[in-house]
Design a protein around this motif. Structure first.
Motif, short mmCIF file in Angstrom:
data_model
loop_
_atom_site.label_atom_id
_atom_site.label_comp_id
_atom_site.label_asym_id
_atom_site.label_seq_id
_atom_site.Cartn_x
_atom_site.Cartn_y
_atom_site.Cartn_z
N GLU A 67 -52.41 -39.99 18.60
CA GLU A 67 -52.45 -38.68 17.94
C GLU A 67 -51.57 -38.67 16.69
OE1 GLU A 67 -54.30 -35.99 18.67
OE2 GLU A 67 -55.30 -37.18 20.23
N ARG A 68 -50.67 -39.63 16.59
CA ARG A 68 -49.80 -39.72 15.40
C ARG A 68 -50.52 -40.29 14.19
NH1 ARG A 68 -44.61 -42.85 17.61
NH2 ARG A 68 -44.20 -42.94 15.36
N ILE A 69 -51.73 -40.81 14.38
CA ILE A 69 -52.49 -41.40 13.28
C ILE A 69 -53.11 -40.29 12.43
CG2 ILE A 69 -54.40 -42.91 12.64
CD1 ILE A 69 -54.00 -44.36 15.30
N ARG A 70 -52.92 -40.35 11.12
CA ARG A 70 -53.49 -39.38 10.19
C ARG A 70 -54.73 -39.98 9.52
NH1 ARG A 70 -48.17 -39.90 8.73
NH2 ARG A 70 -48.79 -40.97 6.81
N PRO A 71 -55.78 -39.18 9.28
CA PRO A 71 -56.95 -39.69 8.55
C PRO A 71 -56.53 -40.15 7.17
CG PRO A 71 -57.42 -37.56 9.55
CD PRO A 71 -55.94 -37.78 9.69
N ILE A 86 -58.85 -46.42 10.66
CA ILE A 86 -58.79 -45.31 11.60
C ILE A 86 -57.92 -44.20 11.00
CG2 ILE A 86 -58.00 -44.62 13.91
CD1 ILE A 86 -58.62 -47.46 14.83
N GLY A 87 -56.96 -44.61 10.21
CA GLY A 87 -56.04 -43.67 9.57
C GLY A 87 -54.75 -44.39 9.23
N GLU A 88 -53.70 -43.63 9.04
CA GLU A 88 -52.40 -44.22 8.74
C GLU A 88 -51.35 -43.63 9.66
OE1 GLU A 88 -51.72 -43.31 4.63
OE2 GLU A 88 -50.97 -41.29 5.05
N ILE A 89 -50.30 -44.40 9.88
CA ILE A 89 -49.23 -43.96 10.77
C ILE A 89 -47.89 -44.38 10.17
CG2 ILE A 89 -49.29 -46.09 12.16
CD1 ILE A 89 -48.69 -44.33 14.63
N LEU A 107 -56.15 -50.36 11.61
CA LEU A 107 -57.49 -50.90 11.66
C LEU A 107 -57.79 -51.43 13.06
CD1 LEU A 107 -56.59 -51.36 8.51
CD2 LEU A 107 -58.67 -52.72 8.44
N ASP A 108 -59.01 -51.23 13.50
CA ASP A 108 -59.45 -51.73 14.80
C ASP A 108 -60.14 -53.07 14.57
OD1 ASP A 108 -60.21 -52.15 17.38
OD2 ASP A 108 -61.68 -50.53 17.47
#
Length: 240
Positions: A67-71, A86-89, A107-108
């Motif tokens: 949930e800490r990952i931002r778009p 996936i986003g940035e953290i 990244l996945d």
């Protein structure tokens, strides 16, 4: 003024800094850092990467809340293939005795590293990496900090702190470096900026049309060449 600054704050290397095997090795530069209560091994430094990377598998193994990952943005590997993040953290990485807040693109994908630190962190921290000598040096509070590669036997680690090792079998995976493709962001509910050609691209296009190029045709003298650029074969797993 700049000359005076660098004369006072001087980072230097010497042959005495060579690792035990000397200059014959061909190793990438990996560090061990502390993050979120873990020692994290296999943290690669790569000045060729325009982004700092965190594989999703690293967050999962460290049990960090996604949930800490931002778009965020799209990145592109050096083979030209775009890859959506996936986003940035934001994570706090303790490197040597210093804490750094690092924004990493998540990244996945399969990687040979747990984190990849590229130019954003290297430049922001003022770090001087030296792959041959398997170390980095930087200045902190008027002191020169030296951080050795993870194979350095003298690195002390608290045995009570869990250690995130490199994934078993990851040695065969070609490591990936990326560049940001689009960095524009817009607030929710507001229109996003439209894509546009750079002034350099516009200048090239005008000159091509002036010399007889017609959009949709080829580039050769009689416009008989290929009209579309050669595309690279898609890779489902490896990027690099």
């Amino acid at each position: 003024m700049a000359k005076r600054f660098f004369a006072i704050n001087q980072i230097s290397f010497s042959k005495n800094d060579l690792p035990p095997e000397g200059a014959v090795h061909n190793k990438a530069l990996h560090l061990t850092v502390k993050c979120e209560g873990y020692y994290v091994k296999r943290v690669m430094l790569d000045g060729g990467s325009g982004v700092d990377i965190c594989p999703l598998s690293t967050l999962q193994r460290m049990e960090i809340d996604t949930e800490r990952i931002r778009p965020n943005v799209c990145v592109r590997a050096f083979d030209g293939i775009k890859r959506d993040t996936i986003g940035e953290i934001d994570l706090i990485l303790t490197i040597g005795p210093v804490d750094f807040k690092v924004t990493l693109q998540v990244l996945d994908m399969d990687t040979s590293y747990n984190f990849l630190l590229g130019r954003p962190w290297i430049h922001a921290a003022g770090v001087v990496p030296f792959i041959l000598l398997q170390m980095v040096k930087f200045e902190h509070e008027d002191q020169e900090i030296v951080v050795h590669g993870e194979d350095e036997k003298s690195i002390y680690r608290d045995p009570s702190v869990p250690c995130l090792e490199a994934r078993e079998g990851s040695e065969h995976i070609v490591y990936q470096t990326f560049e940001i493709v689009v960095a524009d962001q817009c607030e929710e509910g507001k229109p996003c900026p439209q894509p546009f050609l750079s002034s350099a691209s516009m200048m090239v296009a005008k000159e091509m049309i002036r010399l007889g190029f017609k959009p949709g045709n080829g580039l050769e003298k009689s416009l008989q060449g290929i009209a579309e650029p050669i595309t690279l074969p898609a890779s489902e797993k490896f990027f690099g």
